[in-house]
Motif scaffolding. Structure first.
Motif, PDB file in Angstrom:
ATOM      1  N   PRO A 303       0.836  -1.213   0.000  1.00 47.66           N
ATOM      2  CA  PRO A 303       0.000   0.000   0.000  1.00 47.66           C
ATOM      3  C   PRO A 303       0.870   1.262   0.000  1.00 47.66           C
ATOM      4  CG  PRO A 303      -0.807  -1.592   1.599  1.00 47.66           C
ATOM      5  CD  PRO A 303       0.520  -2.118   1.112  1.00 47.66           C
ATOM      6  N   GLY A 304       0.557   2.164  -0.914  1.00 48.95           N
ATOM      7  CA  GLY A 304       1.301   3.418  -0.963  1.00 48.95           C
ATOM      8  C   GLY A 304       2.451   3.436  -1.933  1.00 48.95           C
ATOM      9  N   VAL A 305       2.815   2.276  -2.504  1.00 48.11           N
ATOM     10  CA  VAL A 305       3.885   2.239  -3.508  1.00 48.11           C
ATOM     11  C   VAL A 305       3.274   2.447  -4.891  1.00 48.11           C
ATOM     12  CG1 VAL A 305       5.576   0.750  -4.657  1.00 48.11           C
ATOM     13  CG2 VAL A 305       5.477   0.828  -2.162  1.00 48.11           C
ATOM     14  N   ASP A 306       3.843   3.382  -5.652  1.00 48.16           N
ATOM     15  CA  ASP A 306       3.291   3.758  -6.952  1.00 48.16           C
ATOM     16  C   ASP A 306       4.071   3.182  -8.125  1.00 48.16           C
ATOM     17  OD1 ASP A 306       1.232   5.926  -6.093  1.00 48.16           O
ATOM     18  OD2 ASP A 306       3.074   6.433  -5.029  1.00 48.16           O
ATOM     19  N   GLY A 307       5.267   2.693  -7.866  1.00 47.23           N
ATOM     20  CA  GLY A 307       6.054   2.204  -8.985  1.00 47.23           C
ATOM     21  C   GLY A 307       7.341   1.562  -8.500  1.00 47.23           C
ATOM     22  N   VAL A 308       8.096   1.048  -9.470  1.00 51.25           N
ATOM     23  CA  VAL A 308       9.383   0.413  -9.160  1.00 51.25           C
ATOM     24  C   VAL A 308      10.458   0.988 -10.068  1.00 51.25           C
ATOM     25  CG1 VAL A 308       8.496  -1.772  -8.247  1.00 51.25           C
ATOM     26  CG2 VAL A 308       8.793  -1.501 -10.728  1.00 51.25           C
ATOM     27  N   ASP A 309      11.682   0.952  -9.576  1.00 49.79           N
ATOM     28  CA  ASP A 309      12.839   1.292 -10.404  1.00 49.79           C
ATOM     29  C   ASP A 309      13.726   0.062 -10.487  1.00 49.79           C
ATOM     30  OD1 ASP A 309      14.897   2.723 -11.781  1.00 49.79           O
ATOM     31  OD2 ASP A 309      15.981   2.829  -9.877  1.00 49.79           O
ATOM     32  N   LEU A 310      13.923  -0.426 -11.694  1.00 48.99           N
ATOM     33  CA  LEU A 310      14.783  -1.587 -11.915  1.00 48.99           C
ATOM     34  C   LEU A 310      16.223  -1.095 -11.792  1.00 48.99           C
ATOM     35  CD1 LEU A 310      12.874  -3.070 -14.988  1.00 48.99           C
ATOM     36  CD2 LEU A 310      12.469  -3.469 -12.538  1.00 48.99           C
ATOM     37  N   SER A 311      16.850  -1.461 -10.711  1.00 48.89           N
ATOM     38  CA  SER A 311      18.101  -0.819 -10.313  1.00 48.89           C
ATOM     39  C   SER A 311      19.261  -1.801 -10.314  1.00 48.89           C
ATOM     40  CB  SER A 311      17.920  -0.222  -8.913  1.00 48.89           C
ATOM     41  OG  SER A 311      19.140   0.126  -8.336  1.00 48.89           O
ATOM     42  N   GLY A 312      20.374  -1.339 -10.740  1.00 49.07           N
ATOM     43  CA  GLY A 312      21.563  -2.176 -10.717  1.00 49.07           C
ATOM     44  C   GLY A 312      22.636  -1.559 -11.576  1.00 49.07           C
ATOM     45  N   GLY A 313      23.066  -2.276 -12.555  1.00 52.91           N
ATOM     46  CA  GLY A 313      24.116  -1.764 -13.418  1.00 52.91           C
ATOM     47  C   GLY A 313      24.847  -2.930 -14.033  1.00 52.91           C
ATOM     48  N   THR A 314      25.812  -2.606 -14.862  1.00 49.34           N
ATOM     49  CA  THR A 314      26.588  -3.683 -15.466  1.00 49.34           C
ATOM     50  C   THR A 314      27.994  -3.183 -15.724  1.00 49.34           C
ATOM     51  OG1 THR A 314      26.543  -5.405 -17.145  1.00 49.34           O
ATOM     52  CG2 THR A 314      26.022  -3.168 -17.890  1.00 49.34           C
TER      53      THR A 314
END
Ligand code: SF4
Length: 341
Positions: A303-314
């Motif tokens: 509840p309260g989360v509006d989105g995600v960020d696919l986080s990391g790197g290479t």
């Protein structure tokens, strides 16, 4: 001089609104050989932040969740940005252009926005205070908006001693909060980072609320453990009255190279066994994509989360492989939890 003012003077980044998220687990400053973070032992009465406790307005729960992805393009490489942008376009809602310790010299944020827009990818442009003073930042903000940025992500930034260009003079004319004030109310989203698991944890919520009060309408919740910790952090934000968007960072690991990059900045802050389960799999890419999609679903159910960020790197040479995996995750998340376009 209050304890806070003395800490500002001791901080290598002269942060008026510290502490940054670079504080180590044992309280060490992110800059080598400085010792403990200057803000750790300041009395609570000296903090410049109000404590939370306001009534919570409803957040916008009816809109589809947002899927953002870090842009894994090679630095200073037009073709890499165009190729990665084209791979991500249509699979995620926006690409986040950030900062990388081993690639400090980057095209200006606005030029990256322009190149990615030409490839069809809306861009959430990362801006930091390390390399530009307030005048240069003001121009860069205007250029990002003119180039079509979807959002501006405002951070203080790592000290140059931490990364590939320790020879560079640090600027830090502003910190993240000052940068938010420059960027706010210009017609694009303005986001900030929230590091609820980074010491001193007691100050993290009031600090991010101060950024919101300065004009930030979106909060990216950094890696802080997993869905349980994001649930607590989001509930605290909402209870304190934050009505903007909350984006949960989701770690993405699909091979050894991406695992090494993730662990270089988020070791101990990702779900227990998450990285190991991918590295132990026969098909690491498939396992990593499946794990990220499952974690995105869990985050978006909070509840309260509006989105995600696919986080990391290479790592260099793996940009296309990374972008293809991010695009696959984005499509799967959209297909499973987002409303049809
Ligand atoms: S950890 Fe960050 S806020 Fe703390 S003293 Fe070092 S640079 Fe300043």
């Amino acid at each position: 001089m209050t304890g806070w003012t003395a800490a500002v003077r001791r901080c290598p980044k002269s942060m008026l609104h510290g502490p940054c998220a670079g504080v180590g687990a044992a309280g060490a400053c992110e800059v080598p050989d400085v010792g403990p973070c200057a803000f750790l032992n300041v009395d609570a009465v000296d903090w410049p932040y109000e404590h939370p406790g306001r009534a919570a307005p409803p957040w916008r729960a009816t809109k589809p969740p947002v899927v953002i992805a870090d842009v894994p393009a090679a630095a200073l490489d037009v073709e890499s940005l165009r190729t990665v942008g084209a791979l991500l376009a249509g699979s995620v809602d926006a690409g986040l252009t950030g900062d990388h310790g081993l690639a400090r010299v980057q095209f200006p944020p606005s030029y990256r926005v322009r190149l990615l827009a030409e490839a069809g990818l809306p861009t959430w442009a990362g801006l930091n205070c390390r390399d530009r003073n307030r005048v240069a930042l003001e121009g860069e903000i205007a250029a990002c908006i003119a180039a079509g940025a979807a959002g501006l992500h405002c951070v203080t930034g790592d000290h140059p001693a931490r990364g590939g260009r320790p020879d560079a003079q640090a600027v830090f004319d502003l910190d993240a909060l000052g940068l938010v004030r420059l960027a706010a109310h210009r017609g694009v989203a303005v986001s900030v980072a929230h590091a609820p698991a980074t010491p001193p944890t007691a100050i993290r919520l009031p600090r991010v609320l101060a950024k919101a009060a300065a004009g930030a309408d979106t909060v990216f919740v950094d890696h802080c453990g997993g869905p349980s910790q994001v649930t607590d952090a989001t509930a605290a934000l909402r209870a304190a009255g934050f009505g903007g968007d909350v984006i949960a960072c989701v770690p993405v690991v699909t091979d050894l190279e991406s695992a090494q990059v993730l662990l270089s900045f988020a070791a101990g802050l990702v779900p227990a066994g998450y990285v190991e389960s991918v590295l132990d799999a026969t098909d690491r890419r498939a396992a990593g994509v499946a794990a990220a999609v499952e974690l995105c679903r869990a985050m978006l159910a909070i509840p309260g989360v509006d989105g995600v960020d696919l986080s990391g790197g290479t790592q260099p040479g793996r940009e296309i492989v990374s972008a293809e995996a991010l695009a696959e995750i984005g499509r799967a998340v959209h297909a499973s939890v987002c409303e049809p376009a």
